[in-house]
Design a protein around this motif. Structure first.
Motif, PDB file in Angstrom:
ATOM      1  N   VAL A 124      24.647  24.299  81.787  1.00 50.77           N
ATOM      2  CA  VAL A 124      24.717  24.913  80.454  1.00 50.77           C
ATOM      3  C   VAL A 124      23.631  25.977  80.297  1.00 50.77           C
ATOM      4  O   VAL A 124      23.880  27.052  79.733  1.00 50.77           O
ATOM      5  N   LEU A 125      22.435  25.709  80.815  1.00 49.15           N
ATOM      6  CA  LEU A 125      21.359  26.702  80.774  1.00 49.15           C
ATOM      7  C   LEU A 125      21.772  27.967  81.511  1.00 49.15           C
ATOM      8  O   LEU A 125      21.585  29.088  81.011  1.00 49.15           O
ATOM      9  N   ALA A 149      24.882  29.028  82.277  1.00 51.07           N
ATOM     10  CA  ALA A 149      25.993  29.689  81.593  1.00 51.07           C
ATOM     11  C   ALA A 149      25.495  30.428  80.349  1.00 51.07           C
ATOM     12  O   ALA A 149      25.896  31.571  80.094  1.00 51.07           O
ATOM     13  N   THR A 150      24.618  29.797  79.592  1.00 50.70           N
ATOM     14  CA  THR A 150      24.071  30.427  78.391  1.00 50.70           C
ATOM     15  C   THR A 150      23.277  31.679  78.735  1.00 50.70           C
ATOM     16  O   THR A 150      23.373  32.703  78.046  1.00 50.70           O
ATOM     17  N   SER A 151      22.516  31.618  79.810  1.00 46.13           N
ATOM     18  CA  SER A 151      21.743  32.790  80.236  1.00 46.13           C
ATOM     19  C   SER A 151      22.661  33.946  80.626  1.00 46.13           C
ATOM     20  O   SER A 151      22.391  35.102  80.278  1.00 46.13           O
ATOM     21  N   ILE A 153      25.736  34.360  79.552  1.00 47.56           N
ATOM     22  CA  ILE A 153      26.385  34.804  78.308  1.00 47.56           C
ATOM     23  C   ILE A 153      25.485  35.787  77.572  1.00 47.56           C
ATOM     24  O   ILE A 153      25.936  36.861  77.136  1.00 47.56           O
ATOM     25  N   LEU A 154      24.216  35.437  77.412  1.00 53.37           N
ATOM     26  CA  LEU A 154      23.283  36.314  76.702  1.00 53.37           C
ATOM     27  C   LEU A 154      23.087  37.636  77.430  1.00 53.37           C
ATOM     28  O   LEU A 154      23.035  38.704  76.808  1.00 53.37           O
ATOM     29  N   THR A 182      31.405  31.724  78.259  1.00 55.56           N
ATOM     30  CA  THR A 182      31.446  30.911  77.042  1.00 55.56           C
ATOM     31  C   THR A 182      32.510  29.827  77.167  1.00 55.56           C
ATOM     32  O   THR A 182      32.300  28.676  76.760  1.00 55.56           O
ATOM     33  N   VAL A 210      31.326  26.751  79.215  1.00 54.36           N
ATOM     34  CA  VAL A 210      30.260  25.863  78.728  1.00 54.36           C
ATOM     35  C   VAL A 210      30.764  24.443  78.477  1.00 54.36           C
ATOM     36  O   VAL A 210      30.128  23.481  78.929  1.00 54.36           O
TER      37      VAL A 210
END
Length: 136
Positions: A39-40, A42-44, A46-47, A90, A93
């Motif tokens: 998740v970390l 994927a979030t990185s 995404i941002l 996204t 996630v």
């Protein structure tokens, strides 16, 4: 073609996210089975993708910073390519939360997907009739 202070700030935000990417990459490499690591990561991504898309959307939209002879289809293709990675990651996630390995496998499809989106939107440019006012 040009830049302004808003684009510079958007670019600095993008560079901050790019500079951070090695950390979540290392975490997911060390803890491949951990949902939090997936998740970390994927979030990185995404941002980072969203910041990259924001730069292009601003420059090609309200900023009016790109060359005036850029085709509408080319602008749409670049916008779609920029957003496709953010949307794709996204969507992964929830998978990363329950099946981190499956999410990691899906991430291999991110590059071909963004390339296909770009090619699909670029094909529209070849279909558009020639604009007599457009300079080449």
């Amino acid at each position: 073609a040009r830049y302004d202070s808003a684009l510079v700030w958007l670019n600095l935000l993008l560079l901050m996210f790019v500079a951070f990417l090695p950390f979540p990459t290392s975490v997911v490499g060390q803890h491949a089975a951990a949902p939090a690591a997936a998740v970390l990561y994927a979030t990185s991504v995404i941002l980072t993708s969203a910041a990259s898309a924001a730069c292009w959307w601003y420059a090609s939209g309200t900023g009016s910073l790109i060359k005036p002879d850029a085709g509408r289809a080319q602008v749409r293709a670049m916008r779609a390519r920029g957003l496709s990675a953010a949307v794709f990651f996204t969507l992964t996630v929830p998978i990363a939360i329950f099946f981190p390995y499956a999410a990691e496998i899906l991430w291999f499809f991110a590059f071909p997907l963004t390339r296909m989106v770009f090619a699909w939107f670029s094909a529209e440019e070849r279909k558009e009739p020639d604009d007599p006012h457009r300079q080449t």
